[in-house]
Motif scaffolding. Structure first.
Motif, PDB file in Angstrom:
ATOM      1  N   PRO A   3       0.812  -1.229   0.000  1.00 11.65           N
ATOM      2  CA  PRO A   3       0.000   0.000   0.000  1.00 11.65           C
ATOM      3  C   PRO A   3       0.846   1.279   0.000  1.00 11.65           C
ATOM      4  CG  PRO A   3      -0.896  -1.554   1.575  1.00 11.65           C
ATOM      5  CD  PRO A   3       0.409  -2.115   1.097  1.00 11.65           C
ATOM      6  N   MET A   4       1.995   1.263   0.656  1.00 10.92           N
ATOM      7  CA  MET A   4       2.862   2.444   0.662  1.00 10.92           C
ATOM      8  C   MET A   4       3.435   2.701  -0.726  1.00 10.92           C
ATOM      9  SD  MET A   4       4.831   1.969   4.284  1.00 10.92           S
ATOM     10  CE  MET A   4       5.998   3.267   3.974  1.00 10.92           C
ATOM     11  N   ILE A   5       3.853   1.642  -1.413  1.00  7.72           N
ATOM     12  CA  ILE A   5       4.385   1.788  -2.775  1.00  7.72           C
ATOM     13  C   ILE A   5       3.300   2.313  -3.709  1.00  7.72           C
ATOM     14  CG2 ILE A   5       5.297   0.537  -4.764  1.00  7.72           C
ATOM     15  CD1 ILE A   5       6.711  -1.302  -2.747  1.00  7.72           C
ATOM     16  N   PHE A   6       2.101   1.751  -3.580  1.00  8.00           N
ATOM     17  CA  PHE A   6       0.985   2.203  -4.417  1.00  8.00           C
ATOM     18  C   PHE A   6       0.661   3.668  -4.141  1.00  8.00           C
ATOM     19  CE2 PHE A   6      -3.519   2.575  -5.507  1.00  8.00           C
ATOM     20  CZ  PHE A   6      -3.463   2.155  -6.822  1.00  8.00           C
ATOM     21  N   GLY A   7       0.604   4.066  -2.881  1.00  4.83           N
ATOM     22  CA  GLY A   7       0.313   5.452  -2.529  1.00  4.83           C
ATOM     23  C   GLY A   7       1.385   6.413  -3.010  1.00  4.83           C
ATOM     24  N   LEU A   8       2.645   6.037  -2.859  1.00  2.00           N
ATOM     25  CA  LEU A   8       3.746   6.875  -3.328  1.00  2.00           C
ATOM     26  C   LEU A   8       3.706   7.008  -4.848  1.00  2.00           C
ATOM     27  CD1 LEU A   8       6.327   8.447  -2.641  1.00  2.00           C
ATOM     28  CD2 LEU A   8       7.568   6.293  -2.897  1.00  2.00           C
ATOM     29  N   GLY A   9       3.431   5.905  -5.525  1.00  2.00           N
ATOM     30  CA  GLY A   9       3.343   5.941  -6.985  1.00  2.00           C
ATOM     31  C   GLY A   9       2.213   6.822  -7.478  1.00  2.00           C
ATOM     32  N   MET A  10       1.071   6.744  -6.840  1.00  2.00           N
ATOM     33  CA  MET A  10      -0.053   7.576  -7.247  1.00  2.00           C
ATOM     34  C   MET A  10       0.177   9.049  -6.915  1.00  2.00           C
ATOM     35  SD  MET A  10      -2.089   5.672  -8.877  1.00  2.00           S
ATOM     36  CE  MET A  10      -0.641   4.806  -9.469  1.00  2.00           C
ATOM     37  N   THR A  11       0.902   9.321  -5.829  1.00  2.00           N
ATOM     38  CA  THR A  11       1.251  10.705  -5.503  1.00  2.00           C
ATOM     39  C   THR A  11       2.193  11.280  -6.560  1.00  2.00           C
ATOM     40  OG1 THR A  11       0.997  10.236  -3.154  1.00  2.00           O
ATOM     41  CG2 THR A  11       2.271  12.200  -3.751  1.00  2.00           C
ATOM     42  N   ASN A  52       2.454  10.232  -9.617  1.00  2.00           N
ATOM     43  CA  ASN A  52       1.652  10.354 -10.831  1.00  2.00           C
ATOM     44  C   ASN A  52       0.838  11.642 -10.814  1.00  2.00           C
ATOM     45  OD1 ASN A  52       0.317   9.738 -13.223  1.00  2.00           O
ATOM     46  ND2 ASN A  52      -1.243   8.557 -12.186  1.00  2.00           N
ATOM     47  N   TRP A  53       0.178  11.928  -9.714  1.00  2.00           N
ATOM     48  CA  TRP A  53      -0.634  13.126  -9.608  1.00  2.00           C
ATOM     49  C   TRP A  53       0.228  14.374  -9.772  1.00  2.00           C
ATOM     50  CZ3 TRP A  53      -0.838  17.185  -6.099  1.00  2.00           C
ATOM     51  CH2 TRP A  53      -1.939  18.006  -6.225  1.00  2.00           C
ATOM     52  N   LEU A  54       1.367  14.402  -9.114  1.00  2.00           N
ATOM     53  CA  LEU A  54       2.250  15.566  -9.210  1.00  2.00           C
ATOM     54  C   LEU A  54       2.732  15.793 -10.640  1.00  2.00           C
ATOM     55  CD1 LEU A  54       4.388  15.224  -5.981  1.00  2.00           C
ATOM     56  CD2 LEU A  54       2.743  17.020  -6.506  1.00  2.00           C
ATOM     57  N   LEU A  55       3.123  14.719 -11.324  1.00  2.00           N
ATOM     58  CA  LEU A  55       3.615  14.860 -12.695  1.00  2.00           C
ATOM     59  C   LEU A  55       2.507  15.237 -13.662  1.00  2.00           C
ATOM     60  CD1 LEU A  55       6.166  11.944 -12.968  1.00  2.00           C
ATOM     61  CD2 LEU A  55       6.657  14.379 -12.919  1.00  2.00           C
ATOM     62  N   GLU A  94       6.758  -6.289  -4.511  1.00  2.00           N
ATOM     63  CA  GLU A  94       6.988  -4.853  -4.387  1.00  2.00           C
ATOM     64  C   GLU A  94       7.698  -4.299  -5.613  1.00  2.00           C
ATOM     65  OE1 GLU A  94       7.720  -7.013  -1.948  1.00  2.00           O
ATOM     66  OE2 GLU A  94       6.393  -6.425  -0.312  1.00  2.00           O
ATOM     67  N   ALA A  95       8.710  -5.013  -6.087  1.00  2.00           N
ATOM     68  CA  ALA A  95       9.441  -4.562  -7.271  1.00  2.00           C
ATOM     69  C   ALA A  95       8.544  -4.614  -8.505  1.00  2.00           C
ATOM     70  CB  ALA A  95      10.681  -5.424  -7.494  1.00  2.00           C
ATOM     71  N   SER A  96       7.761  -5.663  -8.639  1.00  2.00           N
ATOM     72  CA  SER A  96       6.847  -5.765  -9.777  1.00  2.00           C
ATOM     73  C   SER A  96       5.828  -4.632  -9.770  1.00  2.00           C
ATOM     74  CB  SER A  96       6.123  -7.106  -9.751  1.00  2.00           C
ATOM     75  OG  SER A  96       7.036  -8.162  -9.854  1.00  2.00           O
ATOM     76  N   LEU A  97       5.310  -4.300  -8.595  1.00  2.00           N
ATOM     77  CA  LEU A  97       4.357  -3.203  -8.485  1.00  2.00           C
ATOM     78  C   LEU A  97       5.015  -1.871  -8.836  1.00  2.00           C
ATOM     79  CD1 LEU A  97       1.513  -2.246  -7.704  1.00  2.00           C
ATOM     80  CD2 LEU A  97       2.358  -2.000  -5.376  1.00  2.00           C
ATOM     81  N   SER A  98       6.252  -1.693  -8.438  1.00  2.00           N
ATOM     82  CA  SER A  98       6.973  -0.455  -8.771  1.00  2.00           C
ATOM     83  C   SER A  98       7.127  -0.300 -10.278  1.00  2.00           C
ATOM     84  CB  SER A  98       8.345  -0.448  -8.110  1.00  2.00           C
ATOM     85  OG  SER A  98       8.232  -0.519  -6.729  1.00  2.00           O
ATOM     86  N   LEU A 152       5.214  -1.701 -12.566  1.00  2.00           N
ATOM     87  CA  LEU A 152       3.875  -1.489 -13.115  1.00  2.00           C
ATOM     88  C   LEU A 152       3.442  -0.036 -12.931  1.00  2.00           C
ATOM     89  CD1 LEU A 152       1.284  -2.645 -14.365  1.00  2.00           C
ATOM     90  CD2 LEU A 152       0.519  -3.107 -12.030  1.00  2.00           C
ATOM     91  N   ILE A 153       3.726   0.537 -11.785  1.00  2.00           N
ATOM     92  CA  ILE A 153       3.380   1.939 -11.536  1.00  2.00           C
ATOM     93  C   ILE A 153       4.176   2.858 -12.465  1.00  2.00           C
ATOM     94  CG2 ILE A 153       3.558   3.802  -9.829  1.00  2.00           C
ATOM     95  CD1 ILE A 153       2.619   1.780  -7.746  1.00  2.00           C
ATOM     96  N   ALA A 154       5.454   2.565 -12.683  1.00  2.00           N
ATOM     97  CA  ALA A 154       6.252   3.364 -13.625  1.00  2.00           C
ATOM     98  C   ALA A 154       5.640   3.294 -15.020  1.00  2.00           C
ATOM     99  CB  ALA A 154       7.695   2.876 -13.653  1.00  2.00           C
ATOM    100  N   PHE A 155       5.196   2.111 -15.435  1.00  2.00           N
ATOM    101  CA  PHE A 155       4.553   1.943 -16.730  1.00  2.00           C
ATOM    102  C   PHE A 155       3.263   2.763 -16.808  1.00  2.00           C
ATOM    103  CE2 PHE A 155       1.645  -0.267 -19.578  1.00  2.00           C
ATOM    104  CZ  PHE A 155       2.409  -0.353 -20.730  1.00  2.00           C
ATOM    105  N   MET A 156       2.455   2.723 -15.765  1.00  2.00           N
ATOM    106  CA  MET A 156       1.179   3.436 -15.766  1.00  2.00           C
ATOM    107  C   MET A 156       1.371   4.958 -15.711  1.00  2.00           C
ATOM    108  SD  MET A 156      -0.910   1.114 -16.301  1.00  2.00           S
ATOM    109  CE  MET A 156      -2.353   2.126 -16.255  1.00  2.00           C
ATOM    110  N   ILE A 157       2.378   5.417 -14.977  1.00  2.00           N
ATOM    111  CA  ILE A 157       2.672   6.860 -14.962  1.00  2.00           C
ATOM    112  C   ILE A 157       3.095   7.296 -16.362  1.00  2.00           C
ATOM    113  CG2 ILE A 157       4.264   8.627 -14.098  1.00  2.00           C
ATOM    114  CD1 ILE A 157       4.277   7.126 -11.428  1.00  2.00           C
ATOM    115  N   GLY A 158       3.933   6.509 -17.007  1.00  2.00           N
ATOM    116  CA  GLY A 158       4.345   6.827 -18.374  1.00  2.00           C
ATOM    117  C   GLY A 158       3.170   6.871 -19.327  1.00  2.00           C
ATOM    118  N   TRP A 159       2.253   5.923 -19.184  1.00  2.00           N
ATOM    119  CA  TRP A 159       1.071   5.891 -20.044  1.00  2.00           C
ATOM    120  C   TRP A 159       0.199   7.126 -19.817  1.00  2.00           C
ATOM    121  CZ3 TRP A 159      -0.528   3.672 -24.250  1.00  2.00           C
ATOM    122  CH2 TRP A 159      -1.859   3.773 -24.597  1.00  2.00           C
TER     123      TRP A 159
END
Length: 78
Positions: free
Chosen positions: A4-12, A14-17, A51-55, A57-64
């Motif tokens: 959940p921390m990785i997901f929250g950090l990734g979405m934060t 994403n929102w900032l970018l 955790e690494a796989s989620l990271s 995936l989040i990088a991929f989704m932010i890029g998309w």
């Protein structure tokens, strides 16, 4: 870090970018870079932890999201 921390950090991040990065060229190239990095890392490092796989995936989704919304502020620049 927990999932959940990785997901929250990734979405934060994403929102900032997505809402603060306005130049079209930056959004396009950063989006493409994260798409390529996340996509390659997901398939090459499949045996890593959740955790690494989620990271990756989040990088991929932010890029998309950056690449698909690259013209979001184009009307405001004109």
């Amino acid at each position: 870090m927990t999932i959940p921390m990785i997901f929250g950090l990734g979405m934060t991040i994403n929102w900032l970018l997505v809402y603060t990065l306005k130049p079209r060229a930056w959004r396009k190239w950063l989006g493409l870079g994260l798409l390529i990095f996340g996509g390659i890392a997901m398939f090459k490092l499949r045996s890593q932890s959740n955790e690494a796989s989620l990271s990756f995936l989040i990088a991929f989704m932010i890029g998309w999201s950056l690449f698909s919304a690259r013209d979001r502020f184009a009307l405001e620049e004109d």
